[in-house]
Design an enzyme around this catalytic site. Sequence first.
Site, short mmCIF file in Angstrom:
data_model
loop_
_atom_site.label_atom_id
_atom_site.label_comp_id
_atom_site.label_asym_id
_atom_site.label_seq_id
_atom_site.Cartn_x
_atom_site.Cartn_y
_atom_site.Cartn_z
N ASP A 23 3.74 33.51 -0.39
CA ASP A 23 2.40 33.54 -0.98
C ASP A 23 1.38 34.11 0.01
O ASP A 23 1.51 33.91 1.22
CB ASP A 23 2.00 32.12 -1.40
CG ASP A 23 0.86 32.11 -2.40
OD1 ASP A 23 0.48 33.18 -2.88
OD2 ASP A 23 0.35 31.01 -2.69
N GLY A 24 0.37 34.79 -0.53
CA GLY A 24 -0.76 35.23 0.30
C GLY A 24 -0.86 36.73 0.49
O GLY A 24 -1.71 37.20 1.25
N SER A 68 7.71 35.71 -10.68
CA SER A 68 7.95 34.55 -11.53
C SER A 68 7.78 34.92 -13.00
O SER A 68 7.16 35.95 -13.33
CB SER A 68 6.98 33.41 -11.17
OG SER A 68 5.71 33.67 -11.71
N ASN A 71 4.31 35.63 -13.64
CA ASN A 71 3.63 36.79 -13.02
C ASN A 71 3.37 37.93 -14.01
O ASN A 71 2.59 38.83 -13.73
CB ASN A 71 4.42 37.33 -11.81
CG ASN A 71 4.30 36.46 -10.57
OD1 ASN A 71 5.19 36.46 -9.72
ND2 ASN A 71 3.22 35.72 -10.45
#
Length: 254
Positions: A23-24, A68, A71
């Site tokens: 993440d990020g 995902s 997403n």
Amino acid sequence: MLSKPLHPATPTDGPRHVALIMDGNGRWAEARGLPRAMGHREGVQALKRTVEAAPALGINCLTVFGFSTENWSRPADEVSDLMGLVRTYVASDLKRLEREGVKVRILGRRPGLPADIVAIIERAEAQTAHNEKFTLQVAFNYGGRADIVDAAQRHVDRVLAGEATGPLDEKTLEAGLSTAGAPPVDVIVRTSGEQRLSNFLLWEAAYAELVYQNVLWPDYGHDALADVVEQYRNRDRRFGGRATPGAAPALAAV
Ligand code: FPP
């Protein structure tokens, strides 16, 4: 009461299987005034560094969350960037992964993915299927709930076809998950400071350790992964049992 010793780390202490919520990427890019796509591209570099670093840290299986089932709700250009990453990653790295003994497995639903991505996924899996040293599982169009539903449906189909009988049990359901055959997940890591699972490996998370790191995914690599290993080795995994032989009774038993 004796505190748990901070024992010196050896590769045999594990973790063997580390799962990562990468993440990020978006925040990394935005902080630099760059388009989000650049963050995802740097994310691929971080993934390469992490896969390279893992074996020397005693890890022999990595599972990463690439895309995902949720997403799809992102803007179309970002979805298309994320699809493109699979093309880039496999095109640039498949030969090397194959040569270095990495078995590639893609978790998640294939229907709904562009046909060329499905072909790339199938090629990556077929070309590396014989490898045993290390497993890289990429969750792509993956959702933990969907994976559990699919495993249950597989059992229902087998019962209806007369190939299975009896009530569904944990072992049977687990054998139908897309992670079947991989070692148990020892630790689930999420980068960027967010603290949730976001539908990743819900079944497999039952007794996994959870580690949250403040690093943004594009900055990830050896040192951050080594920090996960160190944190893991200082956890006391009880799997619902008691702390350590001879230790004080658990609160529930008092
Ligand atoms: C989350 O960051 C990251 C993703 C949705 C994609 C992860 C993909 C990679 C790291 C590239 C490698 C993947 C493959 C399949 C080769 P975010 O966009 O949610 O970041 P933000 O929370 O800062 O906005």
